[in-house]
Design a protein around this motif. Sequence first.
Motif, PDB file in Angstrom:
ATOM      1  N   PHE A  71      -1.245 -12.074   7.341  1.00 42.12           N
ATOM      2  CA  PHE A  71      -0.834 -10.705   8.024  1.00 42.12           C
ATOM      3  C   PHE A  71      -0.110  -9.743   7.299  1.00 42.12           C
ATOM      4  O   PHE A  71      -0.908  -8.425   6.843  1.00 42.12           O
ATOM      5  N   ASP A  72       0.346 -10.166   7.705  1.00 40.90           N
ATOM      6  CA  ASP A  72       1.239  -9.039   7.226  1.00 40.90           C
ATOM      7  C   ASP A  72       1.450  -8.786   5.210  1.00 40.90           C
ATOM      8  O   ASP A  72       1.760  -7.814   4.733  1.00 40.90           O
ATOM      9  N   ILE A  73       1.582 -10.231   4.615  1.00 30.86           N
ATOM     10  CA  ILE A  73       1.737  -9.493   2.874  1.00 30.86           C
ATOM     11  C   ILE A  73       0.115  -8.726   2.554  1.00 30.86           C
ATOM     12  O   ILE A  73       0.234  -7.702   1.742  1.00 30.86           O
ATOM     13  N   ASP A  74      -0.711  -8.511   3.297  1.00 33.10           N
ATOM     14  CA  ASP A  74      -2.114  -7.949   3.861  1.00 33.10           C
ATOM     15  C   ASP A  74      -1.914  -6.663   3.575  1.00 33.10           C
ATOM     16  O   ASP A  74      -2.149  -5.527   3.498  1.00 33.10           O
ATOM     17  N   ILE A  75      -0.562  -6.115   4.687  1.00 34.14           N
ATOM     18  CA  ILE A  75      -0.593  -5.381   5.325  1.00 34.14           C
ATOM     19  C   ILE A  75       0.658  -4.694   4.298  1.00 34.14           C
ATOM     20  O   ILE A  75       0.940  -3.014   3.845  1.00 34.14           O
ATOM     21  N   ALA A  76       1.080  -5.480   3.640  1.00 33.50           N
ATOM     22  CA  ALA A  76       2.143  -4.476   3.118  1.00 33.50           C
ATOM     23  C   ALA A  76       1.079  -4.299   1.814  1.00 33.50           C
ATOM     24  O   ALA A  76       2.083  -3.123   1.116  1.00 33.50           O
ATOM     25  N   LYS A  77       0.571  -4.629   1.285  1.00 32.31           N
ATOM     26  CA  LYS A  77      -0.249  -4.614  -0.075  1.00 32.31           C
ATOM     27  C   LYS A  77      -0.652  -3.367  -0.080  1.00 32.31           C
ATOM     28  O   LYS A  77      -0.412  -1.919  -0.935  1.00 32.31           O
TER      29      LYS A  77
END
Length: 289
Positions: A71-77
């Motif tokens: 989830f955090d990775i997708d948010i960062a992207k």
Amino acid sequence: MVEVNRRSGHGRLRAAASLAAAGTLLTTATACGIADARETSVATKDTLVIGVNGDQPGVGERTAGGTFQGFDIDIAKEIAERLGVTAANVTFKQVGYATREKMIQDGDVDLVVASYSVTPERKVKVSFAGPYYVAHQDVLVRESDAAGIRDIHDLKGRRLCRVPGSVSFPRVHDEQGVAALPVEADGYARCLTDLAAGRLDAVSTDDVILAGLAARAPGGRPLKIVNAPFTDEPYGVGIRKTDVAGCEAVNKAITGMYQDGTAPVLLKKWFAPVGLKVTTTVPQFEGCV
């Protein structure tokens, strides 16, 4: 008398010239300072290094191939894209729970998107955009022990995982006054392994992290979230304290993600399969100071 006036006039001219030169230098220095600030703000960068976790299934996890997912990775992207930085120009760097502030301060990372709870102590050292989500701390236990551990107060005298740099154990032990017994681990992946192996009795941290851990229970030993939340954990985007423009730009990106439905889609993508109820309305922002 004439000679004296002439000299006085030259003196006044020299003084005026000196003041003008000083003013020019000050203006130039100020302009350079503004230019430097603009160049280093994440709002204007063409490349970004983003700090993320690597040991939280479903939130921020390093895969066997060395990439990151969650989830955090997708948010960062999404944040990077909305700041105008292409995926090819985004680098993810794993951060430690105890090193996040220093990595931001030292310029090792531009942003941190790593289940990074906003706290007064952390705000002294870094600024936070967002939050992009508000999680709630809960407790994860072996299903066979669930009847005896119904909330955090039942953790008294029990072995509870403690990850240095994480606020989760202090929330239970210090803030709630529950005399749990600390068992050190270098990350929540290790907490999961130790819980399943019987080397500790519970893991207490944010519900989204617990949901990911429960979904990855090793050895066929089912785990259960107690469902007795006792804190709000606003997940902020860590950013250099002086980068107000960057903070405001990230806030605009987060707002857009909720307005166009991107954030709710990502929340459901990662947490609906494990039965976690998520909030899909935009959180109240901290403010960029």
